[in-house]
Design an enzyme around this catalytic site. Structure first.
Site, PDB file in Angstrom:
ATOM      1  N   THR A 198     -96.694  68.677  -8.495  1.00  0.00           N
ATOM      2  CA  THR A 198     -97.880  69.247  -9.137  1.00  0.00           C
ATOM      3  C   THR A 198     -98.653  70.122  -8.170  1.00  0.00           C
ATOM      4  O   THR A 198     -98.934  69.715  -7.048  1.00  0.00           O
ATOM      5  CB  THR A 198     -98.813  68.134  -9.664  1.00  0.00           C
ATOM      6  N   ARG A 226     -93.634  63.133 -23.066  1.00  0.00           N
ATOM      7  CA  ARG A 226     -94.799  62.619 -22.330  1.00  0.00           C
ATOM      8  C   ARG A 226     -95.603  63.784 -21.735  1.00  0.00           C
ATOM      9  O   ARG A 226     -95.047  64.711 -21.159  1.00  0.00           O
ATOM     10  CB  ARG A 226     -94.317  61.684 -21.223  1.00  0.00           C
ATOM     11  N   GLY A 228     -98.775  64.564 -19.076  1.00  0.00           N
ATOM     12  CA  GLY A 228     -99.610  63.951 -18.042  1.00  0.00           C
ATOM     13  C   GLY A 228    -101.021  64.496 -18.060  1.00  0.00           C
ATOM     14  O   GLY A 228    -101.485  65.082 -19.042  1.00  0.00           O
ATOM     15  N   GLY A 250    -100.929  63.000  -9.009  1.00  0.00           N
ATOM     16  CA  GLY A 250    -100.603  61.580  -9.010  1.00  0.00           C
ATOM     17  C   GLY A 250    -100.247  61.109 -10.401  1.00  0.00           C
ATOM     18  O   GLY A 250     -99.866  61.914 -11.254  1.00  0.00           O
ATOM     19  N   GLY A 252    -100.564  60.592 -13.807  1.00  0.00           N
ATOM     20  CA  GLY A 252    -101.469  61.249 -14.741  1.00  0.00           C
ATOM     21  C   GLY A 252    -102.162  60.320 -15.713  1.00  0.00           C
ATOM     22  O   GLY A 252    -103.320  60.551 -16.082  1.00  0.00           O
TER      23      GLY A 252
HETATM   24  C1  SD4 Z   1     -98.343  64.022 -13.950  1.00  0.00           C
HETATM   25  N1  SD4 Z   1    -100.093  64.357 -12.354  1.00  0.00           N
HETATM   26  O1  SD4 Z   1     -97.519  64.567 -14.672  1.00  0.00           O
HETATM   27  C2  SD4 Z   1     -98.729  64.700 -12.663  1.00  0.00           C
HETATM   28  C3  SD4 Z   1     -97.760  64.317 -11.589  1.00  0.00           C
HETATM   29  C4  SD4 Z   1     -98.121  64.723 -10.178  1.00  0.00           C
HETATM   30  O2  SD4 Z   1     -97.431  65.234  -8.007  1.00  0.00           O
HETATM   31  O3  SD4 Z   1     -99.223  65.003  -9.859  1.00  0.00           O
HETATM   32  N2  SD4 Z   1     -97.174  64.775  -9.269  1.00  0.00           N
HETATM   33  O4  SD4 Z   1     -98.835  62.936 -14.217  1.00  0.00           O
END
Ligand code: SD4
Length: 338
Positions: A198, A226, A228, A250, A252
């Site tokens: 991300t 899904r 996030g 992180g 989500g």
């Molecule tokens: C999510 N926040 O799809 C994203 C994943 C992420 O580094 O941040 N990965 O939930």
């Protein structure tokens, strides 16, 4: 941080840098400024800077920065990112500007630049969020090309590994530990390769206007369909030009539950510094379920109207990239759980 990873950073020309030694919060009243999640944000900031230094608009800088990482075939976001559990790469992105205009796409397939599609949703429709087939149809109608459905080499390898166990449970992004078992990939692989999926960007231009954007392939090996936090305004991104802006990375679901970035901006409105506003949002997640929090990673990154910036994460390992006229650094976030 392992040696190989440090060497990689050094080879970027960041001579005096050691992530562990830099401050987690610094004041940068000098505009313009761009900050972005993770160390991969260094290159993204460079791209954004080409707009900001010429006096360009923060929103244009955000788009340019995000496009630069979406272009990378073997990287962490965009079509080179990790697929869902059915082997399909689905992309989420959003933008928000200084007027609180916003646009987003979720579950977008086969389109190279979701950030630009999100901007078109914002500028060319009365809507905020388009998903799945509808988002793709809108992209095609607006001149975006359809890319072939192939996984990048890295993604293919990771997916094949993951299929062996087919284990779907969130894992924290532990440094130097190969974790293919969960939808949240590790911060670094054993060979030191950074692995984040991300990219969240926040920028303030020379006029003092703020914008933000997020682009991602989402959590690896997620259930098809899904979505996030990343394309959800108030979760993965929030901008209030009077107060500040925030983004997240992180797990989500945890961010959506607390409307994370909106919460961070509201804490800044109450007078908290960006770092403390991020800390309070992290505490909201941790206090909800302290046991579960040990298995999760969420990091928030924020900037206020003065150009002060800061971050805070549940776990060690979250960093952000900072660029101003005088600074070009990776900054380590403080964290709640050691
Ligand atoms: C999510 N926040 O799809 C994203 C994943 C992420 O580094 O941040 N990965 O939930």
């Amino acid at each position: 941080m392992n040696r190989k990873h440090f060497l990689k950073i050094s080879s970027l020309g960041l001579s005096a840098l050691t992530i562990d030694k830099v401050n987690a919060f610094s004041v940068a009243p000098n505009m313009p400024i761009v900050i972005s999640t993770w160390d991969s944000g260094m290159a993204v900031n460079e791209a954004a800077w080409t707009v900001l230094e010429k006096g360009g608009r923060a929103l244009d800088a955000i788009e340019k920065g995000a496009i630069s990482i979406e272009n990378k075939i073997d990287c962490c976001v965009g079509l080179g990112g990790y697929p869902d559990r059915d082997g399909i790469v689905t992309l989420d992105a959003c933008v928000m500007d200084e007027h609180s205009n916003c646009g987003a796409v979720a579950g977008l397939e086969d389109i190279k630049h979701p950030i630009s599609v999100a901007r078109k949703v914002m500028e060319n429709t009365p809507h905020v969020l388009l998903v799945g087939n509808g988002a793709q149809q809108f992209a095609l109608e607006n001149g975006f090309g359809k890319e072939p459905k192939v996984l990048s080499k890295d993604a293919q390898k990771a997916y094949e590994e993951w299929l062996k166990k087919n284990d779907y449970k969130p894992e924290v992004n532990i440094e130097n530990k190969k974790v293919f078992g969960g939808p949240f990939a590790p911060a670094f692989f054993d060979d030191g390769t950074p692995n984040h999926d991300t990219m969240g960007l926040l920028a303030m231009d020379k006029k003092g206007n703020m914008s933000g954007g997020v682009t991602t392939s989402g959590m690896a090996f997620k259930v098809h369909g899904r979505v996030g936090d990343s394309p959800v305004i108030g979760a993965g991104l929030f901008v209030d030009n009077e107060i500040g802006c925030a983004t997240s990375s992180g797990v989500g679901e945890e961010v959506i539950r607390i409307c994370g970035t909106h919460l961070v901006v509201e804490f800044m409105r109450q007078g908290y510094s960006p770092e403390n506003a991020c800390r309070k949002a992290v505490e909201r997640i941790v206090n909800r379920d302290k046991v579960k929090a040990k298995t999760l990673q969420v990091g928030f990154l924020a900037m206020n109207k003065k150009g002060e910036h800061g971050a805070y994460a549940i776990q060690k390992g979250f960093v952000y990239s900072l660029k101003t006229a005088t600074e070009n650094n990776i900054v380590a976030a403080k964290y709640n759980i050691g």
